[in-house]
Design an enzyme around this catalytic site. Structure first.
Site, PDB file in Angstrom:
ATOM      1  N   GLU A 171       0.694  -1.131  -0.008  1.00 41.73           N
ATOM      2  CA  GLU A 171       0.003   0.021  -0.159  1.00 41.73           C
ATOM      3  C   GLU A 171       0.696   1.486   0.256  1.00 41.73           C
ATOM      4  OE1 GLU A 171      -2.704  -0.057   3.156  1.00 41.73           O
ATOM      5  OE2 GLU A 171      -3.803  -1.762   2.278  1.00 41.73           O
ATOM      6  N   GLU A 397      -5.557  -8.616   1.113  1.00 44.13           N
ATOM      7  CA  GLU A 397      -6.040  -8.062   2.425  1.00 44.13           C
ATOM      8  C   GLU A 397      -7.494  -7.835   2.043  1.00 44.13           C
ATOM      9  OE1 GLU A 397      -4.353  -4.971   4.763  1.00 44.13           O
ATOM     10  OE2 GLU A 397      -2.218  -5.487   4.386  1.00 44.13           O
TER      11      GLU A 397
END
Ligand code: PNW
Length: 494
Positions: A171, A397
């Protein structure tokens, strides 16, 4: 599109990988052991008010000492694979000198996983930059990308023959824009220019790391994990809202997808941020490095959102935070007890992009529960980005924070989290049916852990962690997920 998988039993393709994820700083603890030095998160946690309740990762889930027990836990959950991150501050504490004792922890963890027949999925950077490198400019400094490649080389030399899948960054949107623009994550800087410079150098570090890992782990699959949103204009007939959704998508999704998978920053975003210096940082050859071919793209998806060009006139704070989740006025600057919702779009695009509630249910993070967004997202990435290049997709995720209720006997019957996972797995299967090449799924998270600026107050685990005793208790969602992993199927609902 195929009929949504709403309640029947849903089978997944043979070989689909079931996993759970964690990150080093969120679970390991042992913050000052075996030569580990401060990362930017250790330092950020010491800033009064930066992290809820003054929490930090010094002990966390004590995974550093309990990894054997935790691998047993993974076995009991029937996991095929475990996604973890290695701590740069443990392996190269000063940013330059290798610490063999730190490296050895990951060697032992990987051996333990292989012994248990659980595939190690290694992420090199889940936000814990050595503080020494932050002091030399951090991610806004170009040199940090080269230091990251050096660290990747160290890891590749040590574990390249034992770890089959490597992702470089987790991320980068969070690292760049929550860390250097919104200031709600480490290192707590607040500048659009710094955020964009961090983003470019994170991307460059990614590409350099892929190049070096390719040499050191020629057998391994390599890639990156990005976090995504699905931006819908609150009023699709209002061109200003449509443009807000374009900019939100651009600064959240495309600013990373395009350089990695198409070798260029999105033209509209370059125009939008022209005054913020991004183009000036790009050196000849950078985009070739950044777009070095990858084998896997990790997709992190928690929520989408409706966005508007203007703040919600009906909201008291005019902040766009959905009703009922707004924190105390003004408490959002450095007291992250309020919803993280607002941090979803602190992007450096000139005009605001304002999240608007659609009245969907929300989790304990204030994030909308929107499983159908996952279907659209995966199909779009497949069609527009990864499909043409043959890059496989993994959901690296997905999960939800809910305030768990502990029964007398210590069990947690988290039907809300179970329903969240059920709905998202059905949505994922819808994407596969619509042609997305999704090969695996990782629940966030294996266990409750340090939820960054929200400390230990938010729980995402399939397993409950009692932070007094470090006892792990598998929740109802975890037992349900273990069956899913064992059967390679989501059972009928009801
Ligand atoms: C991700 N946002 O973080 C991280 O990869 C995990 O470490 C984290 O625990 C998990 O999601 C849950 O938060 C995010 O504001 C943090 O949009 C914030 C945002 C997105 C992802």
């Amino acid at each position: 599109r195929a009929t949504p998988n709403s309640s029947g039993r849903v089978e997944f393709p043979a070989g689909f990988l079931w996993g759970a994820a964690t990150a080093a700083y969120q679970v390991e603890g042992a913050g000052a052991e075996d030569g580990r030095l401060d990362s930017i998160w250790d330092v950020f946690c010491r800033i009064p008010g930066a992290v809820h309740h003054g929490d930090d990762g010094m002990v966390a889930c004590d995974h550093y000492h309990r990894y054997r027990e935790d691998v047993e836990l993974m076995k009991s959950l029937h996991l095929d694979t475990y996604r973890f991150s290695t701590s740069w501050a443990r392996v190269v504490p000063d940013g330059r000198t290798v610490n063999p004792r730190g490296l050895d922890f990951y060697s032992r963890l990987v051996d333990e996983l292989l012994e248990a027949d659980i595939m190690p999925w290694l992420t090199l950077y889940h936000w814990d930059l050595p503080q020494a490198l932050e002091e030399q400019g951090g991610w806004p400094a170009r040199d940090t990308a080269y230091r990251f490649a050096d660290y990747a080389a160290v890891m590749g030399d040590a574990l390249g023959d034992r770890v089959p899948v490597w992702t470089t960054l987790n991320e980068p949107w969070c690292s760049a824009f929550l860390g250097y623009t919104a200031g709600v994550h480490a290192p707590g800087k607040k500048s659009p220019e710094l955020g964009l410079a961090a983003a470019h150098h994170l991307m460059l570090g990614h590409g350099l790391a892929v190049e070096t890992l390719r040499e050191r782990a020629p057998q391994a699959s390599l890639g990156i994990t990005l976090n995504f949103t699905v931006s819908d204009p609150v009023d699709p007939d209002n061109p200003a809202d449509v443009d807000a959704a374009r900019r939100d998508d651009g600064m959240f999704n495309r600013i990373f997808l395009d350089p990695v998978l198409r070798g260029a920053y999105p033209q509209d975003i370059l125009v939008d941020v022209a005054h913020l210096g991004l183009a000036e940082l790009i050196e000849p050859g950078d985009l070739e490095i950044i777009s070095t071919p990858i084998d896997v793209l990790g997709v992190n998806y928690y929520n989408g959102g409706a966005v508007a060009a203007t703040p919600d006139p009906e909201s008291a704070t005019a902040s766009g935070v959905p009703d009922g989740t707004a924190g105390p006025d003004g408490a959002r600057e450095h007291d992250a007890t309020g919803p993280v919702w607002e941090t979803r779009s602190p992007n450096p695009v000139p005009d605001g992009v304002h999240p608007r509630s659609r009245g969907l249910p929300i989790t304990d993070m204030g994030w909308e529960v929107q499983p159908e967004g996952l279907t659209r997202l995966l199909v779009r990435i497949q069609e527009d980005y990864t499909g043409p290049r043959g890059t496989a997709l993994f959901v690296t995720e997905n999960g939800a924070a809910y305030p768990d209720v502990v029964e007398q006997d210590g069990t947690v019957d988290d039907q809300d989290r179970l329903a969240f996972l059920d709905a998202h797995l059905r949505a994922l299967k819808d994407a596969i049916d619509a042609g997305a090449d999704v090969r695996g799924y990782f629940a966030w998270s294996l266990m409750d852990n340090f939820e960054w600026a929200l400390g230990y107050a938010k729980r995402f685990g399939l397993t409950r962690v009692d932070y007094e005793t470090q006892e792990r208790t598998v929740k109802s969602s975890g037992r349900w997920y273990a069956d899913v992993a064992r059967d390679n199927a989501v059972p009928a609902r009801g």
